[in-house]
Design a protein around this motif. Structure first.
Motif, PDB file in Angstrom:
ATOM      1  N   ASN A   2       0.833  -1.202   0.000  1.00 41.25           N
ATOM      2  CA  ASN A   2       0.000   0.000   0.000  1.00 41.25           C
ATOM      3  C   ASN A   2       0.869   1.253   0.000  1.00 41.25           C
ATOM      4  OD1 ASN A   2      -2.329  -1.490   0.032  1.00 41.25           O
ATOM      5  ND2 ASN A   2      -2.733  -1.196   2.202  1.00 41.25           N
ATOM      6  N   GLU A  32      -7.887   7.733   1.159  1.00 41.71           N
ATOM      7  CA  GLU A  32      -7.989   6.286   1.372  1.00 41.71           C
ATOM      8  C   GLU A  32      -7.828   5.529   0.046  1.00 41.71           C
ATOM      9  OE1 GLU A  32     -11.656   3.723   2.754  1.00 41.71           O
ATOM     10  OE2 GLU A  32     -10.844   4.877   4.436  1.00 41.71           O
ATOM     11  N   LEU A  33      -8.427   6.053  -1.010  1.00 42.65           N
ATOM     12  CA  LEU A  33      -8.268   5.438  -2.335  1.00 42.65           C
ATOM     13  C   LEU A  33      -6.809   5.470  -2.778  1.00 42.65           C
ATOM     14  CD1 LEU A  33     -11.366   6.808  -4.307  1.00 42.65           C
ATOM     15  CD2 LEU A  33     -10.915   4.431  -3.668  1.00 42.65           C
ATOM     16  N   GLU A  35      -4.155   5.579  -0.823  1.00 39.82           N
ATOM     17  CA  GLU A  35      -3.385   4.644   0.004  1.00 39.82           C
ATOM     18  C   GLU A  35      -3.550   3.210  -0.498  1.00 39.82           C
ATOM     19  OE1 GLU A  35      -3.091   6.678   4.387  1.00 39.82           O
ATOM     20  OE2 GLU A  35      -4.959   5.690   3.863  1.00 39.82           O
ATOM     21  N   GLU A  36      -4.719   2.895  -0.996  1.00 43.26           N
ATOM     22  CA  GLU A  36      -4.997   1.533  -1.451  1.00 43.26           C
ATOM     23  C   GLU A  36      -4.528   1.278  -2.881  1.00 43.26           C
ATOM     24  OE1 GLU A  36      -8.892  -1.303  -2.005  1.00 43.26           O
ATOM     25  OE2 GLU A  36      -8.901   0.210  -0.432  1.00 43.26           O
ATOM     26  N   HIS A  37      -4.750   2.257  -3.776  1.00 43.57           N
ATOM     27  CA  HIS A  37      -4.529   2.023  -5.205  1.00 43.57           C
ATOM     28  C   HIS A  37      -3.392   2.842  -5.811  1.00 43.57           C
ATOM     29  CE1 HIS A  37      -8.179  -0.340  -5.311  1.00 43.57           C
ATOM     30  NE2 HIS A  37      -8.808   0.660  -4.711  1.00 43.57           N
TER      31      HIS A  37
END
Length: 109
Positions: A2, A32-33, A35-37
């Motif tokens: 991540n 958050e998006l 951090e994930e993608h």
């Protein structure tokens, strides 16, 4: 792996978290998006400003915010500056602040 979001300074972090509630909520969703993608969300959520500078484009009932950031090796996103837009165009002084901080981050490598 991540991505990780860090802030240029504690003041930048405080400024981002002090955005109006609706804009802040959208920023947190977009963060958050990322951090994930990863940092490359593209329009309408993010826009490349050139020379490694990007703007995140959170919106809320209070208006439109802008959060400038850059990326670093090791999948890190550095938040450089934020503000609430009051005009159609991004004010030069806001862009200058982000550009100056971007240069500092690049020189610190």
């Amino acid at each position: 792996m991540n991505w990780r979001i860090i802030y240029f300074s504690e003041r930048v972090r405080s400024d981002v978290l002090a955005l109006p509630p609706g804009i802040r909520a959208d920023y947190l969703r977009l963060a958050e998006l990322m951090e994930e993608h990863g940092a490359d969300l593209r329009m309408p959520h993010s826009k490349a400003m050139g020379s490694g500078l990007f703007e995140l484009r959170p919106k809320g009932p209070e208006g439109i915010g802008r959060v400038f950031y850059c990326t670093q090796v090791g999948q890190m996103i550095v938040v450089l500056h934020s503000f609430v837009k009051k005009t159609q165009r991004t004010p030069n002084n806001e862009l200058d602040i982000a550009t100056r901080r971007l240069k500092e981050v690049k020189n610190a490598k």
